[in-house]
Write an enzyme that holds these catalytic residues in place. Sequence first.
Site, PDB file in Angstrom:
ATOM      1  N   ASP A 175       0.843  -1.190   0.000  1.00 49.68           N
ATOM      2  CA  ASP A 175       0.000   0.000   0.000  1.00 49.68           C
ATOM      3  C   ASP A 175       0.882   1.245   0.000  1.00 49.68           C
ATOM      4  OD1 ASP A 175      -2.370   1.807   0.756  1.00 49.68           O
ATOM      5  OD2 ASP A 175      -3.284  -0.183   0.781  1.00 49.68           O
ATOM      6  N   HIS A 211      -3.775   6.136   3.462  1.00 51.94           N
ATOM      7  CA  HIS A 211      -4.523   4.971   2.978  1.00 51.94           C
ATOM      8  C   HIS A 211      -3.972   3.680   3.568  1.00 51.94           C
ATOM      9  CE1 HIS A 211      -5.822   1.911  -0.027  1.00 51.94           C
ATOM     10  NE2 HIS A 211      -6.904   2.665  -0.106  1.00 51.94           N
ATOM     11  N   ASN A 307     -13.857   0.291  -7.057  1.00 52.51           N
ATOM     12  CA  ASN A 307     -14.955   1.196  -6.702  1.00 52.51           C
ATOM     13  C   ASN A 307     -15.640   1.770  -7.926  1.00 52.51           C
ATOM     14  OD1 ASN A 307     -14.141   0.813  -4.055  1.00 52.51           O
ATOM     15  ND2 ASN A 307     -12.965   2.703  -3.961  1.00 52.51           N
ATOM     16  N   ALA A 317      -7.392  -7.879  -8.794  1.00 51.82           N
ATOM     17  CA  ALA A 317      -8.511  -8.628  -8.222  1.00 51.82           C
ATOM     18  C   ALA A 317      -9.111  -9.620  -9.204  1.00 51.82           C
ATOM     19  CB  ALA A 317      -9.593  -7.654  -7.738  1.00 51.82           C
ATOM     20  N   VAL A 322      -6.264 -14.639  -7.109  1.00 49.75           N
ATOM     21  CA  VAL A 322      -6.484 -13.580  -6.125  1.00 49.75           C
ATOM     22  C   VAL A 322      -7.944 -13.600  -5.674  1.00 49.75           C
ATOM     23  CG1 VAL A 322      -6.376 -11.094  -5.703  1.00 49.75           C
ATOM     24  CG2 VAL A 322      -4.679 -12.182  -7.197  1.00 49.75           C
ATOM     25  N   SER A 369     -11.308  -0.878  -0.713  1.00 51.69           N
ATOM     26  CA  SER A 369     -10.019  -0.880  -0.019  1.00 51.69           C
ATOM     27  C   SER A 369     -10.193  -1.193   1.454  1.00 51.69           C
ATOM     28  CB  SER A 369      -9.342   0.497  -0.147  1.00 51.69           C
ATOM     29  OG  SER A 369      -8.824   0.698  -1.424  1.00 51.69           O
TER      30      SER A 369
END
Length: 567
Positions: A175, A211, A307, A317, A322, A369
């Site tokens: 991240d 974040h 999103n 993803a 994953v 997230s």
Amino acid sequence: SFELANLFCEGNPPEFLDGTMKRFPIHLSFVLAVTFVSNVIAEDLPVFADDHVEDNILVLWRNDRGRDAVDRAANGRNCALRRHRRSGCIRSTRRNIRRLRQNQDIELVEEDLTVAIPENDNGGFSFIDLGSDDFSSDVLKEITNVYGYTMVQADQFEDHNSAPTVEEARICVIDTGYFLGHTDLPGASTRQCVAGFPTSYGNWFDDATGHGTHVSGTMAMVQNGFGGIGINPSCNRFGLIICRGLNDSGGGTVSAVLDAAENCCIPNTSKVINMSLGGSGYSEIMERVFNQLYEEEGVLLVASAGNSGAGTIRYPAFYSSVMSVGAVDESQIVPTFSTRNSQVEISAPGVEIFSTIPSDSFALASGTSMAAPHVSGVAALVWRYFPECTNKQIREALLESALQKEGSCNANYGYGIVQAKAAYDLILERGCANISEGTGEGGCNQAIPTPQPTPQPTPQPTPQPTPQPTPQLTAGRCDDDRFAKFFVESEGREQSCVWLAARQAEQNVLCVSTHPAYTACPETCKVCSDNCEDTNGSFQYNGVDRNCLWLSLRNNVIDQVCVDSTS
């Protein structure tokens, strides 16, 4: 130009100059022209295409020769801080890149694509900064009763600090970094339970966006009576590995994420890798590397679905290796921003999630997230109790035990909302060996529910037959001197009637035929012993097998009857 002409002249022997003075003005004009043109090229025209240095290029090599070819092409212009295991990011000329594409020792060459914090489209990721000064207010007391912690059943485990110590499970967070020193995070006083190493984007303990610190807090806020509580609040059984894959603006590249995964997460024995990031571009090299980490390193890979709403695709993803995580709100409803597609595998709380941010503060944030670290945290929590399980079995257990929504697996929720205690109970009941490892396809095609054994009916006692009275033989009258007619009565009813044919009476044997017209015993019939132990015998009559009955004689008086067991 004149300086260049002088150098030209000075570089030639005198005899050349003496013999060419008449031609010198021509040479000087040529030099002036070339020099003028070169200045124009340098200042106003682009360089030749083959000499143009490309931006970041990702290369996957097959062997050591391929790696050496990449090093020669890069000539020191590497994108990442360290080389990956079988891939690397370089900056090189188009000519060299074309040569790499033609090299048999090179498997793939592709653009180093961008990734980032999931975008704000449709009301996605955002912060509501709460500050940290007024924890006595009723508002903050209510907020700190984090709904996500209870929704995923983390509260149903025993007290995390006093529970028996089991094997440590480490989550690697790729991240924007981590705010080291937060009161409610591991590492406030010492660096116990949290560690990291520099990557392409700098120190792991810096976090300009907040974040990464918020994501880490969801998994690891400590249980200290202050602020919130993470899925894994016990430091003695849990560890965070911080590996920066995003820069101070929340952006990054595929090579930076692979650098973090291969050179930071794996060497620090991480069991789970959380990636609350994504991009719209597909990278075959990234997919191959993640497949290798999943299959060979035994790591569970978790990423935010995105999103961008329904029908969109985000990477990593969408890769089959994953776990793609969608978001739900406190009412277990999927928000409009949560990405919905065929690879969404599981869901978790992701709307107004309370967690940590830099400067010892807290914030509410929304986005997938925030959902992904709930799943990563639950995976690590359950895995600590069952270290013998593989990454694939943990993944399967999370899917089979998820709280189903809208029926079976679907694009909105995947298999459902992650449930820590249900997953723990499932593995406790079956054992790791009896948990499927899934299909490897991801999304709604991933799980293979383990067949449950069919319950065995309770054995019923075998009913004992009611004892029957021994049939008594009663002799009838003789219609012929050679025959004697008998019938058997049992309970007052005639059960059977046979004809007895006498043969060679001197042998004390009678053969019994069940057909009155058959007056002679076949030669194949066996002779019963006197104690009637031999009950076998058969003969054929009109092509049909018949059973024999034997009578044993004593002094020409019928004494007992031997009956074949199948008669």
